[in-house]
Motif scaffolding. Structure first.
Motif, PDB file in Angstrom:
ATOM      1  N   ALA A 557       0.861  -1.326   0.145  1.00  0.00           N
ATOM      2  CA  ALA A 557      -0.077   0.093  -0.016  1.00  0.00           C
ATOM      3  C   ALA A 557       0.798   1.329   0.030  1.00  0.00           C
ATOM      4  O   ALA A 557       0.584   2.293  -0.761  1.00  0.00           O
ATOM      5  N   ASN A 558       2.072   1.103   0.782  1.00  0.00           N
ATOM      6  CA  ASN A 558       2.862   2.421   0.791  1.00  0.00           C
ATOM      7  C   ASN A 558       3.623   2.600  -0.629  1.00  0.00           C
ATOM      8  O   ASN A 558       3.422   3.753  -1.017  1.00  0.00           O
ATOM      9  N   TRP A 559       3.756   1.305  -1.238  1.00  0.00           N
ATOM     10  CA  TRP A 559       4.589   1.559  -2.596  1.00  0.00           C
ATOM     11  C   TRP A 559       3.528   1.929  -3.531  1.00  0.00           C
ATOM     12  O   TRP A 559       3.890   3.071  -4.453  1.00  0.00           O
ATOM     13  N   VAL A 560       2.364   1.544  -3.675  1.00  0.00           N
ATOM     14  CA  VAL A 560       1.216   2.171  -4.365  1.00  0.00           C
ATOM     15  C   VAL A 560       1.158   3.516  -4.239  1.00  0.00           C
ATOM     16  O   VAL A 560       0.768   4.309  -5.073  1.00  0.00           O
ATOM     17  N   ALA A 561       1.017   4.114  -2.942  1.00  0.00           N
ATOM     18  CA  ALA A 561       0.881   5.510  -2.557  1.00  0.00           C
ATOM     19  C   ALA A 561       1.897   6.408  -3.175  1.00  0.00           C
ATOM     20  O   ALA A 561       1.685   7.443  -3.791  1.00  0.00           O
ATOM     21  N   GLY A 562       3.077   5.857  -3.298  1.00  0.00           N
ATOM     22  CA  GLY A 562       4.068   6.557  -3.916  1.00  0.00           C
ATOM     23  C   GLY A 562       4.619   6.604  -5.424  1.00  0.00           C
ATOM     24  O   GLY A 562       5.363   7.083  -5.869  1.00  0.00           O
ATOM     25  N   HIS A 563       3.530   5.596  -6.095  1.00  0.00           N
ATOM     26  CA  HIS A 563       3.878   5.184  -7.433  1.00  0.00           C
ATOM     27  C   HIS A 563       2.619   5.642  -8.373  1.00  0.00           C
ATOM     28  O   HIS A 563       2.746   5.501  -9.574  1.00  0.00           O
ATOM     29  N   THR A 564       1.525   5.801  -7.833  1.00  0.00           N
ATOM     30  CA  THR A 564       0.191   5.894  -8.730  1.00  0.00           C
ATOM     31  C   THR A 564      -0.916   7.023  -7.879  1.00  0.00           C
ATOM     32  O   THR A 564      -0.669   6.852  -6.681  1.00  0.00           O
ATOM     33  N   ASP A 565      -1.317   7.759  -8.323  1.00  0.00           N
ATOM     34  CA  ASP A 565      -2.607   8.433  -7.718  1.00  0.00           C
ATOM     35  C   ASP A 565      -3.968   8.023  -8.238  1.00  0.00           C
ATOM     36  O   ASP A 565      -4.961   8.922  -8.263  1.00  0.00           O
ATOM     37  N   ARG A 566      -4.162   6.696  -8.799  1.00  0.00           N
ATOM     38  CA  ARG A 566      -5.103   6.190  -9.453  1.00  0.00           C
ATOM     39  C   ARG A 566      -6.180   6.072  -8.159  1.00  0.00           C
ATOM     40  O   ARG A 566      -7.528   5.905  -8.480  1.00  0.00           O
ATOM     41  N   PHE A 567      -5.885   5.857  -6.850  1.00  0.00           N
ATOM     42  CA  PHE A 567      -6.819   5.424  -5.904  1.00  0.00           C
ATOM     43  C   PHE A 567      -7.247   6.824  -5.003  1.00  0.00           C
ATOM     44  O   PHE A 567      -6.341   7.760  -5.069  1.00  0.00           O
ATOM     45  N   ARG A 568      -8.269   6.812  -4.508  1.00  0.00           N
ATOM     46  CA  ARG A 568      -8.855   7.998  -3.952  1.00  0.00           C
ATOM     47  C   ARG A 568      -8.376   8.028  -2.416  1.00  0.00           C
ATOM     48  O   ARG A 568      -8.315   9.008  -1.702  1.00  0.00           O
ATOM     49  N   ALA A 569      -8.209   6.627  -1.896  1.00  0.00           N
ATOM     50  CA  ALA A 569      -7.580   6.557  -0.618  1.00  0.00           C
ATOM     51  C   ALA A 569      -6.642   5.283  -0.436  1.00  0.00           C
ATOM     52  O   ALA A 569      -6.792   4.381  -1.273  1.00  0.00           O
ATOM     53  N   ILE A 570      -5.821   5.460   0.649  1.00  0.00           N
ATOM     54  CA  ILE A 570      -5.001   4.407   1.164  1.00  0.00           C
ATOM     55  C   ILE A 570      -4.867   4.007   2.240  1.00  0.00           C
ATOM     56  O   ILE A 570      -4.825   4.959   3.031  1.00  0.00           O
ATOM     57  N   VAL A 571      -5.215   2.794   2.850  1.00  0.00           N
ATOM     58  CA  VAL A 571      -4.930   2.436   4.185  1.00  0.00           C
ATOM     59  C   VAL A 571      -3.885   1.493   4.426  1.00  0.00           C
ATOM     60  O   VAL A 571      -3.871   0.477   3.593  1.00  0.00           O
ATOM     61  N   THR A 572      -2.802   1.853   5.116  1.00  0.00           N
ATOM     62  CA  THR A 572      -1.802   0.986   5.218  1.00  0.00           C
ATOM     63  C   THR A 572      -1.605   0.721   6.754  1.00  0.00           C
ATOM     64  O   THR A 572      -1.421   1.340   7.871  1.00  0.00           O
ATOM     65  N   HIS A 573      -1.646  -0.693   6.905  1.00  0.00           N
ATOM     66  CA  HIS A 573      -1.663  -1.137   8.292  1.00  0.00           C
ATOM     67  C   HIS A 573      -0.516  -2.047   8.696  1.00  0.00           C
ATOM     68  O   HIS A 573       0.071  -2.816   7.779  1.00  0.00           O
ATOM     69  N   ALA A 574       0.338  -1.872   9.845  1.00  0.00           N
ATOM     70  CA  ALA A 574       1.425  -2.491  10.360  1.00  0.00           C
ATOM     71  C   ALA A 574       2.466  -2.754   8.934  1.00  0.00           C
ATOM     72  O   ALA A 574       2.784  -3.800   8.814  1.00  0.00           O
ATOM     73  N   SER A 575       2.664  -1.406   8.588  1.00  0.00           N
ATOM     74  CA  SER A 575       3.459  -1.639   7.101  1.00  0.00           C
ATOM     75  C   SER A 575       5.003  -1.467   7.341  1.00  0.00           C
ATOM     76  O   SER A 575       5.424  -0.743   8.144  1.00  0.00           O
ATOM     77  N   LEU A 576       5.493  -1.721   6.264  1.00  0.00           N
ATOM     78  CA  LEU A 576       7.154  -1.933   6.108  1.00  0.00           C
ATOM     79  C   LEU A 576       7.160  -0.290   5.386  1.00  0.00           C
ATOM     80  O   LEU A 576       6.664  -0.145   4.355  1.00  0.00           O
ATOM     81  N   TRP A 577       8.111   0.492   5.852  1.00  0.00           N
ATOM     82  CA  TRP A 577       8.211   1.692   5.467  1.00  0.00           C
ATOM     83  C   TRP A 577       9.780   1.912   4.877  1.00  0.00           C
ATOM     84  O   TRP A 577       9.969   2.274   3.582  1.00  0.00           O
ATOM     85  N   ARG A 624       2.796  -3.172  20.100  1.00  0.00           N
ATOM     86  CA  ARG A 624       3.244  -4.362  20.624  1.00  0.00           C
ATOM     87  C   ARG A 624       3.488  -5.309  19.442  1.00  0.00           C
ATOM     88  O   ARG A 624       3.480  -6.544  19.489  1.00  0.00           O
ATOM     89  N   ASP A 625       3.858  -4.825  17.902  1.00  0.00           N
ATOM     90  CA  ASP A 625       4.020  -5.278  16.983  1.00  0.00           C
ATOM     91  C   ASP A 625       5.495  -5.566  16.909  1.00  0.00           C
ATOM     92  O   ASP A 625       6.042  -4.506  16.644  1.00  0.00           O
ATOM     93  N   TYR A 626       6.101  -6.646  17.021  1.00  0.00           N
ATOM     94  CA  TYR A 626       7.514  -6.745  16.955  1.00  0.00           C
ATOM     95  C   TYR A 626       7.974  -7.406  15.585  1.00  0.00           C
ATOM     96  O   TYR A 626       9.175  -7.270  15.424  1.00  0.00           O
ATOM     97  N   ARG A 627       7.003  -7.669  14.700  1.00  0.00           N
ATOM     98  CA  ARG A 627       7.566  -8.407  13.605  1.00  0.00           C
ATOM     99  C   ARG A 627       7.771  -7.113  12.514  1.00  0.00           C
ATOM    100  O   ARG A 627       8.765  -7.109  11.759  1.00  0.00           O
ATOM    101  N   VAL A 628       6.758  -6.266  12.469  1.00  0.00           N
ATOM    102  CA  VAL A 628       6.983  -4.938  12.085  1.00  0.00           C
ATOM    103  C   VAL A 628       6.751  -3.951  13.107  1.00  0.00           C
ATOM    104  O   VAL A 628       5.962  -3.369  13.333  1.00  0.00           O
ATOM    105  N   PRO A 629       8.307  -3.430  13.584  1.00  0.00           N
ATOM    106  CA  PRO A 629       7.857  -2.694  14.679  1.00  0.00           C
ATOM    107  C   PRO A 629       7.260  -1.116  14.399  1.00  0.00           C
ATOM    108  O   PRO A 629       7.315  -0.649  13.322  1.00  0.00           O
ATOM    109  N   ILE A 630       6.749  -0.677  15.539  1.00  0.00           N
ATOM    110  CA  ILE A 630       6.080   0.792  15.279  1.00  0.00           C
ATOM    111  C   ILE A 630       6.969   1.969  14.836  1.00  0.00           C
ATOM    112  O   ILE A 630       6.449   2.731  14.195  1.00  0.00           O
ATOM    113  N   GLY A 631       8.105   1.648  14.831  1.00  0.00           N
ATOM    114  CA  GLY A 631       9.373   2.655  14.273  1.00  0.00           C
ATOM    115  C   GLY A 631       8.981   2.665  12.554  1.00  0.00           C
ATOM    116  O   GLY A 631       9.052   3.931  12.259  1.00  0.00           O
ATOM    117  N   GLU A 632       8.226   1.791  12.142  1.00  0.00           N
ATOM    118  CA  GLU A 632       7.934   2.046  10.695  1.00  0.00           C
ATOM    119  C   GLU A 632       6.971   3.031  10.425  1.00  0.00           C
ATOM    120  O   GLU A 632       7.154   3.906   9.616  1.00  0.00           O
TER     121      GLU A 632
END
Length: 698
Positions: A557-577, A624-632
């Motif tokens: 979802a983050n990659w999509v957000a940075g590469h196209t504006d075809r969508f009206r909204a993006i929801v990115t949950h517990a994402s790698l940034w 408390r997400d340690y697989r994808v830490p909150i720092g992302e």
């Protein structure tokens, strides 16, 4: 639009859920684990229900306790074992640890089988023809006995010490800290479990006597069978990837975790359950041996052998068998390009019964031991789990689910015919329909997925579209999820596209390799190709679309957000940034750094394209997400504010933060907040509506 259980979030979270299934040795009874919402609506409690394995008859509730029950398995005698933190009349009043309990097949109340100071982690294996079983349980590293473990725990509790000193990696996994206790495998003989009447302590003891007794080492109860430690001084080796007992219970074959630098792999080892003597069966560098299964006659071992992937490509997951001592190993179904998710032996030991992802589904397969072709036993649109073999008939009993139906128990005949079993849980009516969608990618590859359409979608009333991207990324949109459920969007009038782009499982190794070391490449273009195919339909409104995803789906979802504006909204949950940051802070850093070249980690990092984002983004993360830490998400939110914050500090983007949730956001009340916030964000940007955020957010 017709009202269903998915129209109301409160009604949705209250739906009962079947989570697991066990089959009795005689093939007549099935025990289901059923989760139901608690009265305060903030968690789920679990109970065990019995249903006939043949399909007819009424469900019968077996357990009922405030603490609930889980992990049910049958013993060789037909008794039911389970783990529960229910009160034990003979234990300390404040004991909240989960212990092993036994419910007799002949009737009567459940009785405790263990009283370990740290509780029981789970049942690792149960012998098919003896009263022996193996438990997983955490013990303190310096403890030499069960009594030592109890004393050390009591001392930490009394002193209110929570510090942990580590000498190995990792230090945390998914949503919990590791240590100071270490996982052990403990053998237990149920034959030593006998009914006794304990004497009551004499009254009149002084407070000084009570304090002295509390500081003393309390013996493990003589009224319970004493567990034998099969893995003394284990480190993290007993973080197993499967275990199986020979029918007589004499030998445990376990997939033990072995350090390999900062990384780790799994070996197969045979452990004598009487003496603890260990023999290594299979051990290779940069290779894992997992999911051991033992034939009913005790002579044959089956397992999965997986090499380590590298930036050059993914490694295959192979089915192997050998003699029970590891001799004469050979690979099965070498030309079968699927990854096993579970395996067991067929009734006559002539084949393996295997589940694997395939083409957006999760069928059951029969893999002969003597080289005959693999046979697919089920051919419907479901994914099967918890598969058990009825040895009397050769039929199978399992749970199955799809995006139209949550897990429910079924019987699968030798001819593949499927019969639904009676159930204590009624299947909810779906909020729409499901159809299979295909597209051709830019390199000519077939890309497929599921399209769920709401009631009433038509050329006259085209539905807005939500592109939902799965996590993993080695995964497939092929089974029901209570957490990530498109039925809730259907009930609100959205169509939902569930695609399997490059890196998805169930399409062969080459399909995975298309996206390997290049997450922003073909996985992204596959998503656009299948989205193009869907929005070309006259029942889809191509002007009202959004993209969403969690974990790898959040990365995408983050990659999509940075590469196209075809969508009206993006929801990115517990994402790698930022991949360079993520690779060193996730709980499994060696894996992520192993599968990327340094150059690809830079090229495929979404954070480099933050300036190109033109779409409103809703960021969601649990601390408390340690697989994808909150720092992302903290870095993502900081950089969105850096580049798009107005002079007055306002921002079109939003950040939904859960201080006490993990990778998935599991608490029912928080799941409601999650969906309410997501649907409000989508209503504003996709539908053009003005919707208030939930009141509980202030």
């Amino acid at each position: 639009m017709p009202s269903t259980a998915f129209s109301s979030l409160d009604e949705y979270i209250a739906l009962p859920r079947i989570e697991a299934l066990a089959l009795s040795p005689d093939g007549r009874r099935v025990v289901l684990t059923v989760a139901t919402l608690t009265k305060d609506r903030t968690s789920y409690e679990r109970s065990l229900w019995e249903v006939p394995a043949k399909g007819a008859g009424a469900p019968r509730r077996l357990t009922r306790s405030a603490k609930g029950e889980s992990g049910a398995v049958f013993t060789a005698d037909g008794d039911v074992l389970f783990v529960s933190a229910r009160p034990d009349a003979d234990a300390e009043d404040d004991d909240e640890s989960g212990q092993l309990w036994l419910l007799p097949t002949g009737g009567g109340e459940a009785r405790p089988v263990t009283r370990l100071a740290g509780g029981v982690g789970g049942i690792a294996a149960v012998a098919e023809a003896s009263p022996r079983l193996v438990l997983s349980a955490d013990l303190m590293p310096s403890a030499q006995t069960l009594e030592d473990d109890a004393r050390l725990r009591a001392d930490r509790k009394k002193r209110k010490v929570s510090a942990i000193l580590h000498d190995t990696y990792p230090v945390r996994v998914w949503d919990h800290d590791l240590g100071p206790a270490q996982p052990h495998l403990l053998a237990l003989d149920l034959g030593a479990l006998a009914d006794t009447i304990a004497a009551v302590a004499e009254e009149g003891a002084s407070e000084a006597d009570d304090e002295a007794q509390a500081d003393a080492t309390t013996p493990y109860p003589s009224t319970l069978p004493r567990p034998r430690d099969l893995t003394p001084n284990p480190g993290r080796t007993a973080d197993i990837a499967g275990a199986a007992l020979t029918p007589d219970g004499a030998t445990l074959v376990a997939s033990l975790q072995i350090p390999e630098g900062r990384d780790s792999r799994h070996i197969l080892a045979a452990i004598d359950t009487a003496t603890g003597a260990r023999t290594t069966l299979f051990d290779e560098r940069s290779t894992s041996f997992e999911m051991p299964a033992i034939s009913h006659d005790g002579t044959t071992l089956a397992f999965v052998r997986s090499g380590f992937g590298s930036p050059e490509g993914p490694a295959d997951q192979e089915l192997w068998v050998s003699d029970i001592d590891g001799a004469n190993p050979r690979r099965l179904a070498a030309g079968w390009d699927r990854w096993p998710s579970a395996l067991t032996f067929d009734a006559d030991d002539s084949a393996l019964i295997v589940t694997a992802d395939q083409d957006g589904r999760g069928p059951i397969f029969r893999v002969p031991l003597e080289g005959d072709p693999v046979v697919q036993l089920t051919s419907d649109e479901f994914t099967y789990t918890h598969v058990h073999v009825d040895r009397a008939t050769g039929d199978l009993v399992a749970l199955r689910s799809s995006w139209m139906a949550p897990p429910h128990a079924v019987r699968v005949g030798r001819d593949g015919a499927v019969t639904a079993l009676t159930s204590p849980v009624a299947l909810p009516d779906a909020a729409g329909t499901m159809t299979e969608i295909e597209a051709t990618a830019e390199d000519g590859a077939r890309v497929r997925g599921w399209l769920l359409l709401p009631e009433g979608a038509s050329a006259e009333h085209p539905a807005p579209l939500l592109l939902w991207i799965h996590g993993g990324p080695l995964n497939s949109w092929n089974a029901w999820s209570w957490r990530w459920n498109p039925q809730l969007a259907l009930a609100r009038g959205y169509a939902v596209l569930l695609p399997d782009p490059a890196l998805s499982t169930g399409y062969g190794l080459d399909f995975i390799a298309r996206g390997w070391n290049s997450w922003g490449g073909k996985p992204y273009t596959d998503l656009l190709s299948i989205t193009d195919a869907v929005v070309a339909r006259d029942d889809i409104d191509q002007t009202r679309t959004a993209a969403m995803g969690g974990s790898f789906g959040g990365y995408m979802a983050n990659w999509v957000a940075g590469h196209t504006d075809r969508f009206r909204a993006i929801v990115t949950h517990a994402s790698l940034w930022a991949l360079d940051q993520f690779a060193g802070t996730t709980d499994s850093s060696a894996y992520w750094q192993r599968i990327f070249t340094p150059e690809a980690m830079v090229e495929n990092s979404p954070h480099r394209f933050v300036r190109d984002i033109r779409t409103p983004v809703l960021v969601i993360h649990g601390d408390r997400d340690y697989r994808v830490p909150i720092g992302e998400s903290l870095r993502l939110w900081s950089e969105l504010n850096e580049h798009f914050g107005a002079d007055d500090g306002s921002l079109v983007h939003r950040f939904l933060y859960f201080p006490d949730e993990n990778h998935w956001v599991l608490k029912p009340q928080h799941a409601v907040v999650w969906y309410e916030t997501v649907f409000a964000f989508l209503a504003q940007h996709v539908l053009g509506e003005s919707v208030e955020v939930p009141d509980v957010l202030g």
